[in-house]
Design an enzyme around this catalytic site. Structure first.
Site, PDB file in Angstrom:
ATOM      1  N   ASP A 252     -23.277  17.798  -2.618  1.00 16.85           N
ATOM      2  CA  ASP A 252     -24.196  17.875  -3.747  1.00 16.85           C
ATOM      3  C   ASP A 252     -23.562  17.251  -4.988  1.00 16.85           C
ATOM      4  O   ASP A 252     -22.334  17.181  -5.118  1.00 16.85           O
ATOM      5  CB  ASP A 252     -24.567  19.329  -4.040  1.00 16.85           C
ATOM      6  CG  ASP A 252     -25.409  19.940  -2.931  1.00 16.85           C
ATOM      7  OD1 ASP A 252     -26.007  19.168  -2.159  1.00 16.85           O
ATOM      8  OD2 ASP A 252     -25.460  21.181  -2.843  1.00 16.85           O
ATOM      9  N   LEU A 253     -24.403  16.839  -5.915  1.00 14.59           N
ATOM     10  CA  LEU A 253     -23.938  16.193  -7.147  1.00 14.59           C
ATOM     11  C   LEU A 253     -22.871  17.011  -7.879  1.00 14.59           C
ATOM     12  O   LEU A 253     -21.831  16.467  -8.262  1.00 14.59           O
ATOM     13  CB  LEU A 253     -25.141  15.923  -8.063  1.00 14.59           C
ATOM     14  CG  LEU A 253     -24.832  15.323  -9.432  1.00 14.59           C
ATOM     15  CD1 LEU A 253     -24.349  13.889  -9.285  1.00 14.59           C
ATOM     16  CD2 LEU A 253     -26.063  15.377 -10.333  1.00 14.59           C
TER      17      LEU A 253
END
Length: 478
Positions: free
Chosen positions: A173-174
């Site tokens: 995830d970012l």
């Protein structure tokens, strides 16, 4: 008209695959060929996935064989689903033999990209890169996407004269930092297919470190397994992406955790029952799995604003992928590790001076393996069953499945059938035996597309497949 019928048939096969209705999905594929409607890779992938969830490896293997006869692309993900079905059916030995045969095929020079070696000068451009045979790992910092990390590395190396390709085989995830594996090759090359097969077969082990704040999960050293299904419900917009929630209508998901350290609650986290550093291993690869599983227990990750996590001063999402364990194309273990980055180490350093020994503090009882009705929390409203449901403020549903494990229990994948598979449909059951007597696709026999007068001609593969493995073993022993 024909295109519309084909589209409806494809959508039906996809729905059957998601619902684990493998027999209906396979029958629909046969019906498409009888009606001269071409079935593409997507149709077969959905049917193979349905077979996988029930442990019906013969049927899944038959679908892959049929794809090859029809000149369709049976990629590493398809083969990984077959391997996982073998494991669920108790044929892990056959799964390992099959994976080894695939490794030898994908390790051939003809299956690799034609590119120069990664020299010392290029390694200096990315000193944190760990390189194996057909695979490498790079450290992804928080705040950048996995795709942008790949582009940065490619730009550096191509500036140094390297002309090869790199392919993502998994993503972080970012806001998550940690180990990011990449395949040394394009999407269709052997290294990518081999890694895809390992991921799809759930033979890749990943360990994360996270800081969770909320309800107590137990004393230091305690282990637990969370088995709540997860459902991708809707999008939160471009910035936050898709939203995932714990739901019985979702896909099977399992997360195992171990409590490494407990801390005193700082003033800014008033009202929190426990603050714990966890080592977490996702046994499945669902979107936002760790974040949603912990939030569903009432103990979300610190800094996870999307799922109700509280914040500490100077802290982002406290989630870091510490290690990944898989095999490279030579068959050797590939285990890259990256320690906690400095920003997360500072958070722990600020907590430790004021922490006390909380090991003997009694923990609240853990949730049983069955769903337990939880009291309604502020900001939530009771549904028809009396359970707490998410409010508009984003409070997570609190009915979940968590099992306490013995302290000595290792965090490893467990054998057994998928819990979503009905007992009557498992291999060896009475209904399965009666179904085999009926013949057709249920017995692991596929349809020959060249059959005259559109009649189904059985093409047996299961016996010959295992026989070929035995003959190959005899040749090696000679």
């Amino acid at each position: 008209m024909q295109d519309r019928c084909r589209m409806l048939q494809v959508m039906s096969i996809d729905a059957c695959g998601k619902a684990s209705l493998w027999q209906l999905a396979v029958d629909m594929i046969s019906d498409m060929f009888l009606r001269s409607l071409p079935a593409d890779d997507f149709c077969f992938h959905a049917a193979i996935s349905a077979c996988e969830q029930g442990g019906f490896w013969q049927q899944a293997l038959g679908l892959v064989a049929d794809m090859q006869l029809r000149k369709l692309n049976a990629d590493g993900i398809c083969w990984g689903s077959v391997l996982h079905a073998m494991k669920l059916a108790g044929r892990e030995d056959l799964a390992q033999k099959t994976l080894e045969r695939l490794r030898q095929r994908w390790a051939q020079p003809s299956a690799r990209q034609v590119a120069g070696p990664i020299g010392t000068s290029m390694k200096k451009l990315a000193p944190d890169v760990v390189i194996g045979d057909g695979v490498l790992a790079v450290f992804k910092p928080a705040g950048c996407t996995s795709e942008s990390m790949l582009e940065r590395l490619l730009a550096k190396w191509r500036a140094g004269g390297w002309q090869g390709e790199l392919t993502l085989v998994s993503r972080l995830d970012l806001p998550t930092s940690g180990v990011l594996p990449l395949a040394l090759g394009g999407q269709a090359d052997g290294p990518t297919q081999y890694l895809d097969a390992q991921y799809a077969a759930r033979q890749v082990s990943k360990e994360y470190l996270c800081l969770a704040a909320g309800q107590s999960l137990g004393p230091r050293g305690a282990r637990a397994s969370i088995d709540t299904p997860l459902l991708v419900s809707r999008s939160w917009g471009e910035r936050l992406g898709k939203r995932v929630e714990a739901s019985a209508a979702g896909k099977q998901a399992q997360t195992k955790l171990r409590i490494l350290e407990l801390f005193d609650i700082p003033p800014e986290l008033g009202g929190v029952e426990a603050l714990a550093l966890l080592a977490v291993r996702p046994m499945t690869g669902r979107l936002h799995q760790i974040r949603v599983h912990l939030a569903s227990l009432g103990s979300p990750i610190v800094g996870d604003n999307a799922y109700g996590g509280c914040s500490l001063a100077g802290s982002r999402l406290f989630l870091h992928c510490r290690s990944v364990s898989l095999k490279d194309l030579s068959g050797s273990p590939f285990k890259p590790k990256y320690p906690l980055p400095e920003d997360l180490q500072r958070v722990l350093a600020d907590l430790r001076p004021q922490s006390k020994d909380l090991e003997e503090r009694s923990a609240r009882p853990c949730v049983s393996q069955h769903s337990v009705r939880q009291p309604n929390t502020p900001g939530s409203r009771p549904n028809s069953a009396g359970d707490a449901t998410p409010s508009r403020s984003g409070t997570m549903k609190r009915n979940n499945s968590m099992t306490r494990l013995p302290d000595e229990a290792p965090i490893v994948a467990e054998k057994g059938y998928c819990p979503d598979s009905p007992p009557a449909a498992r291999p060896g059951s009475a209904s399965s035996a009666s179904a085999r007597k009926q013949g057709g696709l249920l017995t692991g026999v596929m349809t020959n597309p060249q059959a005259a007068n559109k009649k189904v001609t059985p093409l047996c593969f299961t016996h010959t497949y295992e026989k070929s493995l035995a003959e190959e073993k005899d040749k090696k022993s000679d």
